[in-house]
Write a protein that holds these residues in place. Structure first.
Motif, PDB file in Angstrom:
ATOM      1  N   VAL A   1       0.846  -1.108   0.082  1.00 43.48           N
ATOM      2  CA  VAL A   1      -0.179   0.073   0.047  1.00 43.48           C
ATOM      3  C   VAL A   1       0.904   1.258  -0.127  1.00 43.48           C
ATOM      4  N   ASN A   2       0.634   1.916  -1.029  1.00 47.07           N
ATOM      5  CA  ASN A   2       1.672   3.240  -1.165  1.00 47.07           C
ATOM      6  C   ASN A   2       0.743   4.533  -1.033  1.00 47.07           C
ATOM      7  N   ILE A   3       1.099   5.497  -0.439  1.00 40.08           N
ATOM      8  CA  ILE A   3       0.577   6.639  -0.401  1.00 40.08           C
ATOM      9  C   ILE A   3       1.791   7.855  -0.565  1.00 40.08           C
ATOM     10  N   GLY A   4       1.455   8.993  -0.076  1.00 41.16           N
ATOM     11  CA  GLY A   4       2.376   9.958  -0.046  1.00 41.16           C
ATOM     12  C   GLY A   4       3.189  10.543   1.180  1.00 41.16           C
ATOM     13  N   ALA A   5       3.187   9.494   1.939  1.00 37.29           N
ATOM     14  CA  ALA A   5       4.416   9.308   3.171  1.00 37.29           C
ATOM     15  C   ALA A   5       3.724  10.104   4.202  1.00 37.29           C
ATOM     16  N   THR A   6       3.134  11.273   3.874  1.00 36.90           N
ATOM     17  CA  THR A   6       2.902  12.301   5.331  1.00 36.90           C
ATOM     18  C   THR A   6       1.390  11.759   5.876  1.00 36.90           C
TER      19      THR A   6
END
Length: 229
Positions: free
Chosen positions: A89-94
């Motif tokens: 699962v990947n998102i924008g880290a923040t």
């Protein structure tokens, strides 16, 4: 297949939301195993080495969501049929906005990753406590198309390149540009309509001496509704 889903009301996900309150997931979270600056090519090489598919969630970050509970339910529904052994699962880290989905992912046992512009590091934006691998991509922008060009910024190039599936829950120009590029490349995409936080949007407009907003759907909404069959 490309499809558009409408935002489901919070009441539909009331039971889900109760089950997803912080607790279990916080225990599964820990400081990132890896935080590094990387080029888009280096980011791609990392994900290729994992031999897993990647589902990327896009949406609002600092703008937040008007109905955060429904967003968690929608994200959980999207993840329930994916095998954590075979998906990242990947998102924008923040941690802001769509970053809340990291906690849901960890509760379900997924490895998590985040790709974000070095603008976030330079401006000391907090990372999610539930992201395992963070990649800062050197970028003069926050993402989306480069100014006056149709080419994606380095951050967005990396985001699109490593994603097998992209799910945008609302979102602004960056989410719009990334989803449209993923669609152009034949990747699986989904757009779910969602309002940004109304109060935050009004306060931002006031700070910038702009008229009070009446539309809270984000700039991704019109483009993705019209272009995604």
């Amino acid at each position: 297949m490309h499809r558009i889903a409408c935002l489901v009301t919070a009441s539909v996900f009331a039971t889900l939301t109760i089950a997803l309150v912080p607790g279990h997931a916080v225990g599964a979270c820990r400081p990132p195993r890896q935080v590094t600056e990387a080029t888009p090519d280096q980011v791609r090489a990392f994900f290729n080495s994992k031999h897993a598919k990647v589902v990327t969630f896009l949406g609002y970050s600092g703008a937040g969501y008007e109905d955060g509970g429904a967003i968690l339910g929608l994200a959980d529904a999207a993840l329930k049929d994916l095998d954590p052994k075979h998906w990242i699962v990947n998102i924008g880290a923040t941690e802001e906005g769509i970053g809340a989905v990291y906690e849901i992912a960890k509760q379900r046992g997924f490895t998590t990753s985040g790709i974000v512009s070095t603008q976030a590091r330079d401006q000391k934006v907090a990372l999610s406590p539930c992201v395992d691998f963070v990649f800062y991509v050197k970028d003069a922008t926050w993402g989306g198309h480069l100014p006056h060009k149709k080419k994606l910024s380095p951050t967005s190039m990396a985001m699109v390149a490593i994603s097998d599936t992209m799910i945008a829950i609302g979102g602004g120009a960056v989410a719009r540009d990334e989803v449209l590029e993923a669609r152009r490349l034949g990747k699986k995409t989904e757009f779910i309509a969602a309002d940004m936080n109304h109060r935050a949007a009004r306060e931002k407009a006031a700070r910038q001496d702009q008229p009070e907003p009446t539309d809270f759907r984000g700039s991704a909404d019109a483009a993705l509704r019209l272009r995604m069959p």
